[in-house]
Scaffold this active site. Structure first.
Site, PDB file in Angstrom:
ATOM      1  N   GLU A  50       0.856  -1.181   0.000  1.00 28.23           N
ATOM      2  CA  GLU A  50       0.000   0.000   0.000  1.00 28.23           C
ATOM      3  C   GLU A  50       0.893   1.232   0.000  1.00 28.23           C
ATOM      4  O   GLU A  50       1.955   1.240   0.618  1.00 28.23           O
ATOM      5  CB  GLU A  50      -0.912  -0.005   1.228  1.00 28.23           C
ATOM      6  CG  GLU A  50      -1.889  -1.152   1.170  1.00 28.23           C
ATOM      7  CD  GLU A  50      -2.921  -1.126   2.277  1.00 28.23           C
ATOM      8  OE1 GLU A  50      -3.168  -0.055   2.845  1.00 28.23           O
ATOM      9  OE2 GLU A  50      -3.465  -2.196   2.557  1.00 28.23           O
ATOM     10  N   CYS A 107      -1.937  -7.314   5.766  1.00 28.02           N
ATOM     11  CA  CYS A 107      -1.268  -8.532   5.293  1.00 28.02           C
ATOM     12  C   CYS A 107      -0.438  -9.267   6.337  1.00 28.02           C
ATOM     13  O   CYS A 107      -0.601 -10.466   6.518  1.00 28.02           O
ATOM     14  CB  CYS A 107      -0.382  -8.195   4.099  1.00 28.02           C
ATOM     15  SG  CYS A 107      -1.353  -7.838   2.635  1.00 28.02           S
TER      16      CYS A 107
HETATM   17  C1  UDX Z   1       3.036  -5.906   2.718  1.00 29.69           C
HETATM   18  C2  UDX Z   1       4.156  -6.491   1.839  1.00 29.69           C
HETATM   19  O1  UDX Z   1       5.303  -5.633   1.900  1.00 29.69           O
HETATM   20  C3  UDX Z   1       3.675  -6.674   0.412  1.00 29.69           C
HETATM   21  O2  UDX Z   1       4.696  -7.286  -0.366  1.00 29.69           O
HETATM   22  C4  UDX Z   1       2.447  -7.560   0.453  1.00 29.69           C
HETATM   23  O3  UDX Z   1       1.963  -7.906  -0.767  1.00 29.69           O
HETATM   24  C5  UDX Z   1       1.365  -6.884   1.302  1.00 29.69           C
HETATM   25  O4  UDX Z   1       1.879  -6.706   2.624  1.00 29.69           O
HETATM   26  P1  UDX Z   1       2.004  -3.502   3.179  1.00 29.69           P
HETATM   27  O5  UDX Z   1       1.138  -4.197   4.192  1.00 29.69           O
HETATM   28  O6  UDX Z   1       1.373  -2.546   2.245  1.00 29.69           O
HETATM   29  O7  UDX Z   1       2.770  -4.576   2.277  1.00 29.69           O
HETATM   30  O8  UDX Z   1       3.094  -2.703   4.020  1.00 29.69           O
HETATM   31  P2  UDX Z   1       4.668  -2.751   4.249  1.00 29.69           P
HETATM   32  O9  UDX Z   1       5.301  -1.600   3.573  1.00 29.69           O
HETATM   33  O10 UDX Z   1       5.227  -4.076   3.974  1.00 29.69           O
HETATM   34  O11 UDX Z   1       4.720  -2.460   5.826  1.00 29.69           O
HETATM   35  C6  UDX Z   1       4.051  -3.317   6.741  1.00 29.69           C
HETATM   36  C7  UDX Z   1       4.187  -2.809   8.151  1.00 29.69           C
HETATM   37  O12 UDX Z   1       5.514  -2.941   8.620  1.00 29.69           O
HETATM   38  C8  UDX Z   1       3.833  -1.329   8.341  1.00 29.69           C
HETATM   39  O13 UDX Z   1       3.062  -1.193   9.525  1.00 29.69           O
HETATM   40  C9  UDX Z   1       5.178  -0.642   8.491  1.00 29.69           C
HETATM   41  O14 UDX Z   1       5.112   0.535   9.237  1.00 29.69           O
HETATM   42  C10 UDX Z   1       5.950  -1.727   9.225  1.00 29.69           C
HETATM   43  N1  UDX Z   1       7.410  -1.635   9.068  1.00 29.69           N
HETATM   44  C11 UDX Z   1       7.968  -1.744   7.835  1.00 29.69           C
HETATM   45  C12 UDX Z   1       8.212  -1.492  10.193  1.00 29.69           C
HETATM   46  O15 UDX Z   1       7.718  -1.402  11.319  1.00 29.69           O
HETATM   47  N2  UDX Z   1       9.570  -1.461  10.029  1.00 29.69           N
HETATM   48  C13 UDX Z   1      10.167  -1.588   8.811  1.00 29.69           C
HETATM   49  O16 UDX Z   1      11.402  -1.579   8.741  1.00 29.69           O
HETATM   50  C14 UDX Z   1       9.338  -1.725   7.671  1.00 29.69           C
END
Ligand code: UDX
Length: 468
Positions: A174, A297
């Site tokens: 997203e 996800c």
């Molecule tokens: C995820 C996957 O990345 C994607 O490939 C899949 O198809 C759908 O799920 P998304 O849920 O959109 O995507 O978000 P993402 O950018 O992966 O972040 C997920 C969560 O992890 C967020 O709450 C973000 O804030 C957190 N996060 C991310 C951290 O806390 N630390 C990080 O280093 C990276």
């Protein structure tokens, strides 16, 4: 190619628009009348940067249309994507009821005119490829039965329509969904049917060889020449999707666990993450410590993976730990508030950000909600400001007693502390000198380690990050 995408939610709509942009004729089927009407009038029912304009443009080109007529869309298409939601049930298993209804409806709509490829794009448990095939066959059988009852002499469906089910998991994030669709790290197709694999490869050819003209708002990353096209069996493709998300969630939980240790020994988790991330076997991404992961996800996929393992009495200690660390991590900011303010009853705490990450209005499994509930339970007042999801939160969580602020300065007014929960770009540019004057007590807990701590301290604000 003629394509039908069933479900115009997040994944379905982005997939539809991208395939239409690449020159395919796409019909996106949406059964929710309100959502369909909004899409037909050029609206996008959720926030995703650039998507509304992109959908308008591809619709105007004539390549993308929206409809609720699944039968007509299926009969026109060669490739039919199932992209409906699979939300988590309370026990952690995914709710597959929409997939079930749609797969049977697709079977009922198939005719003998051509061989169709039914593509599972929804995130479904391992083994669902076979299950979807069974459901489509059930739909076919039901339609044949009722055709025979209506026209007993008819032999039109006696051979049965030909179809094959393949898995094609999505990996889009997203906030960067369009760029992720055009420039993915890989395209995975699970199928042992050579003809189906060839059709899927042909459909994705412009992306695999990066021969399409990049949209102006989503430029092609430098040096990207080809995208790997990975062909696996059905179960492996399904497992790739879950394992990828579980691994990313585990990586973040690892950074968070280390961040707690950093605080004990006086180390800085940002430096530790940089130091380990430079090892190419580890990689820098997804090592940012903070209030942990959320969204639609990670939590859903990790718990679905644990459910599958349970069916085989297979222990998943790493996955359990991944979730436990994340649950604990969400409350770390509250511990820091207690350390600084001692008593939280009667205090006013301002949450900077509500969505589970920036550039989306998605509140599913958002750490901000857990933090808000806990603060309210402890007798604090909670204010919040999110650049896009204040209204979404008001609507979806009417019982959450939050005072919504109009901007970050309004949020800071009379607060005993601010907690940065979502690292929106605008928070990094906020006027912290002004904010310090507006606050009752100048304390900021940076739950994402996203702000410049020296700048904030220079404004007279006590700054606390996570793991440093
Ligand atoms: C995820 C996957 O990345 C994607 O490939 C899949 O198809 C759908 O799920 P998304 O849920 O959109 O995507 O978000 P993402 O950018 O992966 O972040 C997920 C969560 O992890 C967020 O709450 C973000 O804030 C957190 N996060 C991310 C951290 O806390 N630390 C990080 O280093 C990276």
């Amino acid at each position: 190619m003629d394509i039908c995408v069933v479900g115009a939610g997040y994944v379905g709509l982005v997939t539809s628009a991208c395939l239409a942009y690449l020159g395919n004729q796409v019909i996106a089927v949406e059964s929710n009348p309100e959502r369909l009407h909004s899409l037909q009038s050029g609206g996008v029912p959720f926030f995703e940067p650039g998507l509304e304009e992109f959908v308008k443009k591809t619709s105007a080109s004539g390549n993308l249309t929206f409809s609720d007529n699944l039968t007509a869309a299926v009969q026109k298409a060669q490739v039919i994507f199932i992209a409906v939601g699979t939300p988590s049930l309370p026990n952690g298993e995914p709710d597959l009821s929409q997939v079930m209804v749609v797969a049977r409806a697709i079977g009922g709509a198939l005719d003998d005119s051509k061989r169709r490829i039914v593509v599972n794009k929804s995130t479904v448990p391992v083994g669902s490829g076979n299950w979807v095939e069974m459901l489509v066959s059930q739909g076919v059988a039901k339609a044949q039965k009722s055709a025979k009852e209506t026209v007993p002499a008819s032999s039109g469906r006696s051979e049965g329509p030909s179809f094959v089910v393949v898995s094609n998991p999505e990996f889009l994030r997203e906030g960067s969904a369009i760029a992720d669709s055009f420039y993915p790290d890989r395209i995975v197709v699970g199928s042992i049917d050579e003809q189906a694999t060839a059709v899927m490869k042909n459909l994705y050819k412009p992306i695999i060889s990066q021969t399409f003209e990049a949209p102006s708002f989503a430029p092609r990353p430098a040096k990207l020449e080809t995208v790997p096209f990975v062909v696996t069996d059905l179960a492996s493709a399904e497992l790739i999707k879950y394992s990828a998300n579980a691994f990313l969630a585990m990586k973040i939980s690892f950074a968070n666990e280390i961040s707690g240790l950093c605080e004990k020994v006086g180390a800085d988790v940002k430096q530790v993450a940089q130091g380990i991330g430079l090892d190419y076997r580890i990689g820098k991404a997804f090592l940012n410590a903070g209030v942990g992961w959320g969204g639609s996800c990670f939590g859903k996929d990790v718990s679905a993976l644990m459910q599958v393992a349970k069916e085989y009495s297979y222990p998943t200690s790493l996955l359990e730990a991944t979730v436990a660390v994340n649950d604990r991590q969400r409350l770390v900011v509250i511990k820091k508030l207690q350390e600084e303010l001692k008593i939280l009853k009667g205090r006013t705490i301002g949450l900077m950000g509500l969505s589970f990450k920036p550039d989306t209005d998605d509140l599913r499994d958002a750490p901000a909600l857990t933090i808000a509930y806990q603060l309210l339970k402890m007798g604090a007042s909670v204010k919040a400001y999110d650049p896009v999801s204040n209204d979404v939160c008001k609507t979806l969580h009417p019982h959450l007693d939050i005072v919504y602020a109009a901007d970050v300065e309004d949020l800071a007014s009379d607060c005993d502390a601010l907690v940065l929960v979502t690292e929106w770009a605008q928070f990094k540019k906020a006027d912290f000198k002004k904010i310090a004057k507006l606050m009752r007590w100048p304390l900021l807990i940076d739950g994402r380690n996203a702000l410049d701590e020296d700048e904030i301290r220079a404004c007279g604000i006590t700054y606390r990050g996570v793991g440093c």
